[in-house]
Design an enzyme around this catalytic site. Structure first.
Site, short mmCIF file in Angstrom:
data_model
loop_
_atom_site.label_atom_id
_atom_site.label_comp_id
_atom_site.label_asym_id
_atom_site.label_seq_id
_atom_site.Cartn_x
_atom_site.Cartn_y
_atom_site.Cartn_z
N ARG A 57 0.84 -1.23 -0.11
CA ARG A 57 0.03 0.02 0.10
C ARG A 57 0.83 1.27 -0.03
NH1 ARG A 57 -2.14 1.22 4.56
NH2 ARG A 57 -2.65 -0.87 5.12
N TYR A 110 -14.21 19.77 -13.49
CA TYR A 110 -14.56 18.37 -13.77
C TYR A 110 -15.60 18.11 -12.71
CZ TYR A 110 -14.61 13.30 -13.86
OH TYR A 110 -15.08 12.14 -14.14
N ASP A 186 -5.68 20.96 -12.58
CA ASP A 186 -5.70 19.66 -13.18
C ASP A 186 -5.32 19.72 -14.70
OD1 ASP A 186 -7.26 17.47 -14.50
OD2 ASP A 186 -9.00 17.57 -13.27
N LYS A 211 -7.26 9.38 -19.20
CA LYS A 211 -7.67 9.93 -20.45
C LYS A 211 -6.40 9.83 -21.15
CE LYS A 211 -11.43 10.53 -17.99
NZ LYS A 211 -11.67 11.85 -17.12
C1 LIG Z 1 -11.99 12.08 -15.97
C2 LIG Z 1 -11.46 13.33 -15.34
C3 LIG Z 1 -11.27 13.32 -13.94
C4 LIG Z 1 -11.49 12.06 -13.11
O1 LIG Z 1 -10.60 11.12 -13.40
P1 LIG Z 1 -11.23 9.34 -13.35
O2 LIG Z 1 -9.88 8.81 -13.50
O3 LIG Z 1 -12.23 9.33 -14.17
O4 LIG Z 1 -11.35 9.35 -11.66
C5 LIG Z 1 -10.58 14.37 -13.22
N1 LIG Z 1 -10.50 15.62 -14.18
C6 LIG Z 1 -10.60 15.61 -15.47
C7 LIG Z 1 -10.38 16.88 -16.08
C8 LIG Z 1 -11.13 14.48 -15.97
O5 LIG Z 1 -11.63 14.51 -17.29
#
Ligand SMILES: *Cc1c(COP(=O)(O)O)cnc(C)c1O
Length: 392
Positions: A57, A110, A186, A211
């Site tokens: 972990r 998001y 982000d 992504k």
């Molecule tokens: C998809 C996304 C997230 C969340 O990520 P997950 O891997 O789905 O938990 C956060 N920020 C942005 C801009 C996203 O497109």
């Protein structure tokens, strides 16, 4: 720290780092790719000291090459931290806000991050100030508090999802620093190939690795990257005690996908520019949101802080929600699905999600442009637009 970045980021360009970083040592008959290590525990005797693996972990050898590569790509001086998902990374990042503190966040962040912040603020953990992130004066006022408490954290996302508003990252990072707020950016939409938040003044960069970084719609994973040792320690501690850790197979797949990041981002970005221009003059489309268009309100800012424009386009379909739904039902090559950043092009009406803010128009479609041939993508879109237009 269990591991250090393996080469010298200042000497290599990001396209090369994506390919070359995180490789096993060059020994005779060594594998070219890192192996997947499946072990929940590690041999050890005596006292456990900082940097020991000890238990799965805290650390896993399969995370290391991915964490090193992400760190080098973002230009950080410490290894990144991978998490079970982007939202697990969001959760760790929000934990940096002291109880009773203030978070300033884009109202079009998001959706999952926004819901998490709203729920935590409703529980009384902190005060949430939602802002139009493209309106620099409004954000600065929220940071200083205008008589109320100043902010403890500034959340940045640029361009935002799905409104594609562009924040002035340099100015906002400086303003946050002036009030002592930690900045978390982000960077999922841009990837480090298009935007480097740490260089623009952010303290922490967040990715949904799900992504573009992994890039094949087959992994859910998140990451946080920082050069600040205190912040990294706190984030690592949060991951260790809250347990939202990455599986070794997911980490391996993400690094596998990352190897082609530059090619994918380049092709998808070129496709997006071409499609945005064609959509912008199509009479079946009321409005195109894409910072790559000269007419877009975020265009100049995007040029000043990004090396491309990403590959997400949003369109408002003429004829309202019904026409937008008809378009999504009529595509054959584009896949109607949520998410983004994979090699395949996806299309979605965002308001089909109950949580989507109602400031997002009901006829807005988000297009995640993939790496297919652009004429094939356009042909499919334009036949679907004809179907939607016939409804009007
Ligand atoms: C998809 C996304 C997230 C969340 O990520 P997950 O891997 O789905 O938990 C956060 N920020 C942005 C801009 C996203 O497109």
């Amino acid at each position: 720290m269990s591991h250090e970045p393996s080469s010298h980021p200042e000497q290599l360009s990001p396209e090369t780092i994506a390919v070359a970083a995180g490789r096993p040592a060059r020994e005779h008959d060594a594998p070219v790719n890192p192996p997947i290590v499946l072990s929940s525990t590690y041999v050890g005797t005596g006292e456990v000291v900082d940097g020991d693996r000890a238990y799965g972990r805290y650390s896993n050898p399969t995370w290391d090459p991915l964490e090193d590569t992400l760190s080098q790509l973002e230009g950080a001086t410490l290894p990144g931290l991978v998490f079970a998902s982007g939202l697990a990374a969001v959760s760790a990042a929000l934990s940096l806000i002291p109880v009773g503190g203030v978070l300033v966040m884009p109202r079009h962040s998001y959706q999952g991050a926004l819901v998490m912040a709203q729920e935590q603020s409703a529980k009384g953990l902190f005060t949430l100030r939602c802002v139009d992130i493209a309106n620099t004066d409004e954000v600065i006022a929220a940071l200083t508090g205008s008589g109320e408490k100043a902010a403890d954290m500034l959340w940045l996302e640029s361009p935002t999802n799905p409104m594609l508003e562009v924040a002035d990252l340099r100015v906002l990072c400086r303003s946050a620093q002036a009030v002592g707020a930690v900045v978390v950016t982000d960077n999922t939409f841009c990837t480090p190939l298009v935007q480097k938040p740490l260089e623009l003044g952010s303290d922490v960069v967040l990715h949904s690795v799900t992504k573009y970084l992994a890039g094949h719609s087959d992994v859910i994973l998140g990451a946080l990257i920082t050069s600040n040792p205190d912040l990294r320690r706190a984030l690592h501690h949060h991951r260790s005690v809250h347990g939202a850790i990455a599986g070794p197979f997911e980490a391996w797949l993400a690094l596998r996908g990352l190897r082609t990041l530059a090619l994918r981002v380049e092709r998808a970005g070129e496709n997006a520019v071409e499609l945005a221009q064609r959509l912008n003059v199509h009479d079946g489309v009321d409005r195109v949101l894409f910072p790559g268009l000269e007419s877009d309100p975020g265009h100049e800012r995007a040029k000043a802080q990004m090396t491309g424009f990403g590959a997400i386009i949003c369109i408002e379909v003429a004829g309202g929600q019904e026409a937008a739904d008809a378009l999504v039902n009529a595509v054959r090559l584009w896949t109607p699905a949520t998410s983004l950043g994979g090699v395949e092009s996806l299309i979605e009406r965002r308001r089909r999600h109950a949580n989507e803010p109602d400031t997002v128009p009901a006829n807005l479609l988000r297009l995640s442009v993939g790496v297919e041939n652009v004429e094939d993508l356009w042909n499919d879109l334009s036949q679907a637009l004809s179907t939607a237009t016939a409804l009007r």
